[in-house]
Structures are given as C-alpha cells and as structure tokens.
Enzyme design. Structure first.
Site, PDB file in Angstrom:
ATOM      1  N   GLY A 253      25.552  10.474 -14.705  1.00  0.00           N
ATOM      2  CA  GLY A 253      24.533  11.522 -14.772  1.00  0.00           C
ATOM      3  C   GLY A 253      24.613  12.400 -13.544  1.00  0.00           C
ATOM      4  N   CYS A 260      13.038   4.717  -4.182  1.00  0.00           N
ATOM      5  CA  CYS A 260      13.672   3.513  -3.638  1.00  0.00           C
ATOM      6  C   CYS A 260      15.150   3.676  -3.290  1.00  0.00           C
ATOM      7  CB  CYS A 260      13.514   2.360  -4.620  1.00  0.00           C
ATOM      8  SG  CYS A 260      11.812   1.789  -4.709  1.00  0.00           S
ATOM      9  N   LYS A 263      16.253   5.975  -0.243  1.00  0.00           N
ATOM     10  CA  LYS A 263      15.770   5.525   1.074  1.00  0.00           C
ATOM     11  C   LYS A 263      16.287   4.126   1.420  1.00  0.00           C
ATOM     12  CE  LYS A 263      11.216   3.431   0.304  1.00  0.00           C
ATOM     13  NZ  LYS A 263      11.513   2.042   0.642  1.00  0.00           N
TER      14      LYS A 263
HETATM   15  N1  LIG Z   1       7.996   2.394  -6.358  1.00  0.00           N
HETATM   16  C1  LIG Z   1       8.897   1.475  -6.688  1.00  0.00           C
HETATM   17  O1  LIG Z   1       9.525   1.520  -7.749  1.00  0.00           O
HETATM   18  C2  LIG Z   1       9.163   0.318  -5.753  1.00  0.00           C
HETATM   19  C3  LIG Z   1       9.858  -0.800  -6.224  1.00  0.00           C
HETATM   20  C4  LIG Z   1      10.090  -1.863  -5.352  1.00  0.00           C
HETATM   21  C5  LIG Z   1       9.661  -1.791  -4.046  1.00  0.00           C
HETATM   22  N2  LIG Z   1       9.017  -0.673  -3.597  1.00  0.00           N
HETATM   23  C6  LIG Z   1       8.541  -0.651  -2.209  1.00  0.00           C
HETATM   24  O2  LIG Z   1       7.142  -0.941  -2.215  1.00  0.00           O
HETATM   25  C7  LIG Z   1       6.480  -0.197  -1.188  1.00  0.00           C
HETATM   26  C8  LIG Z   1       5.373   0.660  -1.787  1.00  0.00           C
HETATM   27  O3  LIG Z   1       5.983   1.609  -2.643  1.00  0.00           O
HETATM   28  P1  LIG Z   1       5.099   2.509  -3.633  1.00  0.00           P
HETATM   29  O4  LIG Z   1       6.061   3.281  -4.453  1.00  0.00           O
HETATM   30  O5  LIG Z   1       4.091   1.654  -4.296  1.00  0.00           O
HETATM   31  O6  LIG Z   1       4.370   3.465  -2.569  1.00  0.00           O
HETATM   32  P2  LIG Z   1       3.157   4.451  -2.799  1.00  0.00           P
HETATM   33  O7  LIG Z   1       3.343   5.557  -1.841  1.00  0.00           O
HETATM   34  O8  LIG Z   1       3.008   4.753  -4.253  1.00  0.00           O
HETATM   35  O9  LIG Z   1       1.863   3.580  -2.385  1.00  0.00           O
HETATM   36  C9  LIG Z   1       1.585   3.202  -1.087  1.00  0.00           C
HETATM   37  C10 LIG Z   1       0.061   3.104  -0.943  1.00  0.00           C
HETATM   38  O10 LIG Z   1      -0.240   2.518   0.317  1.00  0.00           O
HETATM   39  C11 LIG Z   1      -1.406   3.156   0.823  1.00  0.00           C
HETATM   40  N3  LIG Z   1      -1.489   2.907   2.277  1.00  0.00           N
HETATM   41  C12 LIG Z   1      -0.789   3.494   3.278  1.00  0.00           C
HETATM   42  N4  LIG Z   1      -1.167   2.969   4.466  1.00  0.00           N
HETATM   43  C13 LIG Z   1      -2.092   2.029   4.208  1.00  0.00           C
HETATM   44  C14 LIG Z   1      -2.860   1.142   5.009  1.00  0.00           C
HETATM   45  N5  LIG Z   1      -2.695   1.100   6.333  1.00  0.00           N
HETATM   46  N6  LIG Z   1      -3.744   0.328   4.407  1.00  0.00           N
HETATM   47  C15 LIG Z   1      -3.917   0.349   3.076  1.00  0.00           C
HETATM   48  N7  LIG Z   1      -3.211   1.165   2.256  1.00  0.00           N
HETATM   49  C16 LIG Z   1      -2.330   1.998   2.816  1.00  0.00           C
HETATM   50  C17 LIG Z   1      -1.215   4.600   0.431  1.00  0.00           C
HETATM   51  O11 LIG Z   1      -2.429   5.323   0.485  1.00  0.00           O
HETATM   52  C18 LIG Z   1      -0.649   4.441  -0.979  1.00  0.00           C
HETATM   53  O12 LIG Z   1      -1.681   4.412  -1.941  1.00  0.00           O
HETATM   54  C19 LIG Z   1       7.574   0.601  -0.485  1.00  0.00           C
HETATM   55  O13 LIG Z   1       8.025  -0.127   0.616  1.00  0.00           O
HETATM   56  C20 LIG Z   1       8.670   0.696  -1.532  1.00  0.00           C
HETATM   57  O14 LIG Z   1       9.947   0.840  -0.969  1.00  0.00           O
HETATM   58  C21 LIG Z   1       8.734   0.367  -4.431  1.00  0.00           C
END
Ligand SMILES: NC(=O)c1ccc[n+]([C@@H]2O[C@H](COP(=O)([O-])OP(=O)(O)OC[C@H]3O[C@@H](n4cnc5c(N)ncnc54)[C@H](O)[C@@H]3O)[C@@H](O)[C@H]2O)c1
Length: 429
Positions: A253, A260, A263
């Site tokens: 694609g 993810c 980064k």
């Molecule tokens: N999105 C995915 O598909 C995925 C999959 C696996 C792992 N991850 C990992 O999981 C983690 C979260 O990803 P996401 O996509 O859910 O992020 P996101 O940005 O959707 O959510 C993060 C949340 O954390 C909150 N936050 C920030 N600082 C905070 C604090 N001090 N106290 C409480 N809440 C706080 C933010 O307001 C936000 O709502 C990342 O490290 C990401 O790499 C993401």
C-alpha cells in the site's frame, strides 16, 4: 500477597488503550476506576459519550456502566484499586525518542505504598521500568510494585483483540503484583509470557518493528513488481501461504501510519542508537515507508503531467479503516504534498473528518465519497474503508471530470473500475 481476580483495578489515561482496557476488564466483571487529566473527556464519558470511534466500544461501555467510574482525581482510584494500569500517551519527541513526560507525571503522583502496583500498558523504551523503580526507591516509595504488561491491540478491532489476545506478556520482579495481573487476565485463557520487566518492554517494541518491517518489505517487492510486470497480490498470496512467513502484514500500500508503528520503530532505532548500536534495518524500514507515501504523487504525474491546478480527491483519511485516529496518517503527507505541487484537494472520510479538520489545511471536506469526487481529475483511495470497495464505479465515472483512480490500498475491484471506463493504478500491479 495476592489480589483476587474480581478486585477493582484502576486505569490511568482513557485514550484508545485505556478505554478499551477498562471496558474489557469491566466486561469480565471487574470494577474499574478510570482517571484522566482531560476534564472534558471525563465529563463526556460521564455523560455517556464515547470520545473515540472504536467498533463495539460504546455498546460494551453501556453494558458495563455500573462497574465503570470516570474521574480526574487519583485518590478514589488509589483508595479502591491495588493494580493501577497506566495507559497514557508516549508520543515521539523531535529526536525520535519516546516522550515519557506523561508517564513520569503519573509516577510522581504515586504515594508511598506497599500494597499498590503500577502496571505499564503504555509503550515505553526498554529500561523505563528499571528507571521508574529507581525513582520510587529514591523517593522512599520502594514498596510500590511495578509490572510491565504491554498492549498489542489493533485500533479498529481493539475490544476483540483485548478479549481474544494472541498472548499476554507480563514482566515483573517475582512479587505479588505479577501474579495479580496474571490472575486478572486468567479468564481470557490466553497464552501467558511471564518474564522480566526489560524483556517484556522489548517484546512490544520488537513486535511492532517486525510488523513494520514486513510492511516495508512487501512495499519494496510491490515496487519491483511494477518494474518487472509481476502482480504483487499474486506474489503476496504465494508467499503468505508459507507458514514460516504467514499472510498477515503482506498487504502492499502507501505506507504504514498510526499512533504506534512510526513512533515505536523510531523509538527502537533511537534506543539502539543511544546504547551505541546502529540498527540499520530499521533505518531502511522508515525510509521505505516515507518514500512509499510519495510514490502516489509520481503515479498521478504519470497520468496527469504537472499537478498545478489539478483537482484531486482523497478517499479515506484515517490511518486505517474502522478508526478515527489520524495520527501519522498517510493522508496528511499526501494532502500537503499535493497542495505543494499546486493541486487542489477534496477529501472524505466516514468517521475521521473531525480529527482531520484539525490537522489538514486548505482541503475541502465533503460529506460523501461522491461529494468529494465531484468534478475532480483523479481520485486516490488512501484508506480501505469497506464503502469504497463497494462504490458504483459507473456513478463515479459520471461524477469525476477526469478518469484516474489511484488505488493506494489495492482495495477496489480493478476490473469493475476499468469496465466503467476509468483508468486504474494500483500498488505493485
Ligand atoms: N493506540 C494503539 O493502538 C496502541 C496500541 C498498543 C499500545 N499503545 C500505547 O498505549 C499508550 C496510550 O496510547 P493511546 O493511543 O491510548 O493514547 P491516547 O493519546 O489516545 O490516550 C492517552 C490518554 O492519557 C491521558 N493522560 C495524559 N497524561 C495523563 C496523566 N498524567 N494522568 C492521567 N491521564 C493522562 C490523555 O489525556 C489521554 O486521554 C501509548 O504508549 C501507545 O504507544 C497504543
């Protein structure tokens, strides 16, 4: 000391991972105390609104509403739960390292305790757990336990992935907390990988880097197919049936995006570099991915010549179907690149328009695919939403001024497109 599987837990950070984790455990009967610093998000959740688009999530939260508590304060979570799952964002910094400021804000807010554990779901560099434990010790909080429990869900099927994981990875120090996390996940009956904290952290980064490598690999094969007359879809089918290779992530694609892969690949490359190792392969994976997004421009120029004054529609803006997540979406690079070359861009996405409007400038947004295609010279299929594969191509031909369809995900039926009198450019075919 152990925690029974029905004991309440806390989830800190209610984004894609946090909300799905909370909903998933609540489905299993666990009471979940959710905390987020975003007061607006919490207010919406308390009103019954779901701030992200993820199939089945709204219904799941509705079913388990009595077991889900949403707030901005940590105190109630600490009072009710022993296991505190951390799911805050770890976005990339300018250097390519992971930004751990949100993780550290959570760590700093923890009190001294010998009956709580932080369970890290956020994706963090190898060594983060060890440095957090050192911080706890330096601040007189050495009783606070720490577990690494990386998350592997895919946006678009996140809840299903949570409930049917390929494996659950738990990295811990052999104290009560690792066992408590294992007990909590026991109802899912998933293969369990119990290991040390650093290895668990590395599993997550290595798994994402490997999947990204598979995508860049098949994209390079696609590019060679274009030069040599082979059809990459046939090639991928023939390769994927080999059990040593597997069919997943062999879909050529216009490059991977999302919150993810870009980064995490960059974070692993930086992590290696910071420890004195040059991870050559990942440098190539990243470069191939960047070039792949731009190949669309070459395909458009091949048919249209200069793009100055040309009207181009982008169908699909989210980084993949079934999500509204626009982070690192290929559509962002494409719309900027096309406008820099003098084209005007119209765009349509079934759910991501609100997010896209915050990130894309100079673009006209339409309410439907046909609305975006009105009078354009070319259409680029950027995200493979199901509704695009089902387009009536005769109607598309009547709506467009030109006739070029660039299928950036090989998701349209090429024969149907050609039968409607349109011209078709796929990837690697
Ligand atoms: N999105 C995915 O598909 C995925 C999959 C696996 C792992 N991850 C990992 O999981 C983690 C979260 O990803 P996401 O996509 O859910 O992020 P996101 O940005 O959707 O959510 C993060 C949340 O954390 C909150 N936050 C920030 N600082 C905070 C604090 N001090 N106290 C409480 N809440 C706080 C933010 O307001 C936000 O709502 C990342 O490290 C990401 O790499 C993401």
């Amino acid at each position: 000391m152990s925690t029974d599987a029905s004991a309440p837990i806390a989830v800190i950070g209610t984004g894609y991972v946090g909300l799905v984790t909370a909903a998933g455990f609540a489905e299993l009967g666990t009471e979940v105390w959710c905390v987020d610093v975003d007061a607006d998000k919490i207010a919406r959740l308390n009103r019954g609104e779901i701030p992200i688009y993820e199939p089945g999530l709204a219904e799941s939260i509705d079913r388990s509403r009595a077991r889900l508590h949403f707030g901005t304060e940590l105190a109630p979570a600490l009072e009710h739960a022993r296991l505190l799952f951390v799911a805050v964002g770890t976005p990339p910094t300018y250097s390519g390292d992971a930004d751990l400021s949100a993780v550290h804000a959570v760590v700093d807010a923890m009190p001294a305790s010998d009956h709580h554990a932080l369970v890290m779901k956020s994706t963090v560099p190898v060594g983060t757990g060890s440095s957090i434990k050192r911080i706890f010790t330096e601040h007189g909080k050495s009783g606070f336990a720490y577990v690494s429990c990386p998350e592997f869900l895919k946006e678009g099927s996140a809840l299903e992935d949570f409930l049917k994981p390929d494996r659950v990875v738990i990295g811990d120090d052999g104290n009560w907390a690792g066992d408590a996390v294992a007990e909590l996940y026991a109802p899912l009956d998933a293969p369990l990988v119990r290991t040390d904290v650093a290895s668990a952290e590395m599993v997550k980064l290595a798994a994402n880097a490997f999947l990204a490598t598979k995508i860049s690999f098949i994209n390079e094969i696609a590019n060679v197919c274009e030069e040599t007359g082979a059809d990459v879809l046939e090639v991928a089918r023939g390769m994927g049936l080999d059990q040593r290779i597997g069919k997943h992530f062999l879909r050529p694609g216009i490059g991977f995006g999302g919150s993810c892969f870009p980064k995490d690949v960059s974070a692993l490359k930086q992590l290696a570099g910071n420890s004195g190792y040059h991870f050559q392969l990942l440098t190539a994976v990243i470069e191939v991915n960047e070039l792949q997004k731009r190949r669309v421009v070459g395909k458009l120029q091949k048919h249209l010549g200069s793009l100055v004054g040309k009207r181009i529609a982008l169908l699909g803006l989210a980084f993949k179907p079934d999500t509204d997540d626009m982070r690192e979406a290929s559509s962002l690079v494409l719309s900027a690149r096309l406008q820099a070359d003098g084209a005007t861009v119209t765009a349509y996405d079934p759910v991501a328009e609100e997010e896209a409007r915050k990130l894309m400038t100079g673009v006209r947004f339409a309410d439907s695919a046909l609305g975006a295609l009105e009078g354009v010279d070319a259409c680029v299929l950027v995200t493979e939403w199901k509704e695009f594969a089902a387009l009536n191509w005769a109607e598309v031909a009547d709506t467009m001024a030109g006739s070029l369809i660039v299928d950036g995900r090989n998701c349209a039926d090429r024969d149907a497109v050609l039968a409607a009198g349109l011209s078709y450019e796929g990837i690697g075919r």
